[in-house]
Write a protein that holds these residues in place. Sequence first.
Motif, short mmCIF file in Angstrom:
data_model
loop_
_atom_site.label_atom_id
_atom_site.label_comp_id
_atom_site.label_asym_id
_atom_site.label_seq_id
_atom_site.Cartn_x
_atom_site.Cartn_y
_atom_site.Cartn_z
N GLU A 107 24.83 -30.19 -59.21
CA GLU A 107 25.57 -29.39 -58.25
C GLU A 107 26.69 -30.27 -57.69
OE1 GLU A 107 22.90 -27.80 -55.34
OE2 GLU A 107 21.70 -26.72 -56.85
N TYR A 108 27.93 -29.85 -57.91
CA TYR A 108 29.04 -30.69 -57.45
C TYR A 108 29.24 -30.58 -55.95
CZ TYR A 108 31.82 -26.30 -58.10
OH TYR A 108 32.29 -25.01 -58.07
N ASP A 109 29.87 -31.61 -55.41
CA ASP A 109 30.24 -31.65 -54.00
C ASP A 109 31.67 -31.11 -53.90
OD1 ASP A 109 31.02 -32.18 -51.42
OD2 ASP A 109 30.53 -34.32 -51.48
N PRO A 110 31.88 -29.93 -53.30
CA PRO A 110 33.23 -29.35 -53.25
C PRO A 110 34.24 -30.20 -52.47
CG PRO A 110 31.56 -27.71 -52.70
CD PRO A 110 30.88 -29.04 -52.69
N ASP A 111 33.75 -31.13 -51.66
CA ASP A 111 34.65 -31.98 -50.86
C ASP A 111 34.98 -33.29 -51.56
OD1 ASP A 111 34.74 -30.14 -48.72
OD2 ASP A 111 32.81 -30.89 -47.98
N ALA A 112 34.43 -33.50 -52.75
CA ALA A 112 34.66 -34.76 -53.48
C ALA A 112 35.37 -34.48 -54.79
CB ALA A 112 33.33 -35.45 -53.74
N PHE B 124 38.51 -29.45 -55.65
CA PHE B 124 38.10 -28.09 -55.33
C PHE B 124 38.65 -27.66 -53.98
CE2 PHE B 124 34.72 -30.01 -57.92
CZ PHE B 124 34.59 -29.08 -58.93
N ARG B 125 38.78 -26.35 -53.82
CA ARG B 125 39.06 -25.75 -52.52
C ARG B 125 38.24 -24.47 -52.39
NH1 ARG B 125 41.14 -29.87 -51.91
NH2 ARG B 125 43.11 -30.44 -50.94
N LEU B 126 37.56 -24.33 -51.26
CA LEU B 126 36.84 -23.10 -50.97
C LEU B 126 37.85 -21.99 -50.71
CD1 LEU B 126 34.10 -21.70 -50.33
CD2 LEU B 126 34.46 -22.37 -47.94
N VAL B 127 37.70 -20.86 -51.40
CA VAL B 127 38.60 -19.72 -51.24
C VAL B 127 37.78 -18.50 -50.85
CG1 VAL B 127 40.46 -20.57 -52.73
CG2 VAL B 127 38.53 -19.35 -53.75
N PRO B 128 38.39 -17.52 -50.15
CA PRO B 128 37.61 -16.39 -49.62
C PRO B 128 37.15 -15.44 -50.71
CG PRO B 128 39.96 -16.11 -49.16
CD PRO B 128 39.80 -17.49 -49.72
N HIS B 129 35.84 -15.18 -50.73
CA HIS B 129 35.24 -14.24 -51.68
C HIS B 129 33.92 -13.77 -51.07
CE1 HIS B 129 35.06 -12.26 -55.47
NE2 HIS B 129 34.00 -12.92 -55.91
N TYR B 130 33.17 -12.96 -51.81
CA TYR B 130 31.90 -12.46 -51.29
C TYR B 130 30.85 -13.55 -51.18
CZ TYR B 130 33.97 -7.97 -52.57
OH TYR B 130 34.79 -6.88 -52.68
N VAL B 131 30.92 -14.52 -52.07
CA VAL B 131 30.03 -15.68 -52.06
C VAL B 131 30.92 -16.92 -52.08
CG1 VAL B 131 28.22 -14.44 -53.29
CG2 VAL B 131 29.88 -15.82 -54.58
N PRO B 132 30.40 -18.11 -51.77
CA PRO B 132 31.24 -19.31 -51.86
C PRO B 132 31.87 -19.45 -53.24
CG PRO B 132 29.21 -19.80 -50.70
CD PRO B 132 29.05 -18.42 -51.23
N SER B 133 33.18 -19.52 -53.27
CA SER B 133 33.94 -19.56 -54.52
C SER B 133 34.94 -20.71 -54.41
CB SER B 133 34.67 -18.23 -54.72
OG SER B 133 35.40 -18.20 -55.93
N TYR B 134 35.07 -21.47 -55.50
CA TYR B 134 35.84 -22.71 -55.44
C TYR B 134 36.96 -22.71 -56.48
CZ TYR B 134 31.96 -24.14 -52.56
OH TYR B 134 31.01 -24.19 -51.57
N ALA B 135 38.20 -22.65 -56.01
CA ALA B 135 39.34 -22.89 -56.88
C ALA B 135 39.30 -24.35 -57.31
CB ALA B 135 40.64 -22.59 -56.14
N SER B 136 39.87 -24.64 -58.47
CA SER B 136 39.81 -26.00 -58.99
C SER B 136 41.16 -26.44 -59.55
CB SER B 136 38.74 -26.13 -60.08
OG SER B 136 38.95 -25.19 -61.12
#
Length: 251
Positions: free
Chosen positions: A121-126, A137-149
């Motif tokens: 499981e990756y660390d979205p802040d690293a 990564f960047r957290l983007v708005p969606h129904y569940v946590p979703s990460y642009a890369s």
Amino acid sequence: MSIRLTILGKSPSWQDRDGACSGYQVEVDGQRLLLDCGNGVFGKLRRHGDYERIDDVLLSHLHADHMLDLVPFAYALTYGPPLRTERPRLHAPPGARDALRRLCGAWGSETLIENAFELTEYDPDAELALGALRVRFRLVPHYVPSYASSLDDGGRRLVFSADCGPNDALVELAREAELLLIEATLASPDLEDRAHLTPGEAGEIGARAGVKRLLLTHFSDLLDAGNVRAAGEQAFGGPVSLAVEGDSYDL
């Protein structure tokens, strides 16, 4: 060294006719990365090479249309010919291990996927190092946590929006990227669903980010492709490409 992106699947949460959901092969310096593995993607992957040559799988989020074909992929790795000694690495968002166990438990083998892949499981802040690529990564708005890369080979950057509604985080992540692969799911901004983008909103994000090339994806073949392109180009202020299964793009 260059980055090659191949579209395996570009459908939204339901497949196009003879199509597949979210799945993209990224090749750089002999390395093969599968970006998302939605329903229908595994069969498309086999058209473009041997599945056992995939080194890494990277998931943007845990919706079925972005990860469901991990199941047939895992079955092939488990019960198919023993074509490799090392398991492919599966990089998934936080909470993926429990979610995948619940998914596979319905078939009686809750560890099917994590036994077939080397799951982390990756660390979205690293920053994540994948061979020649560096991923942010960047957290983007969606129904569940979703990460642009953002995938960077040290000279070029490919940015993938994941699934998202309008947001500023993607603009910052994609700043001056060579290519932004961005979802364009919605036909109209009047829909209540704001966890996705219209083609015009995708074009606006591309323009604000100053990306060199814009590639729209995650839209249905039930939409008029000409209208999708026109709306994206009007907002982007330049030519826009539409994702087509089997097409490749070199950065």
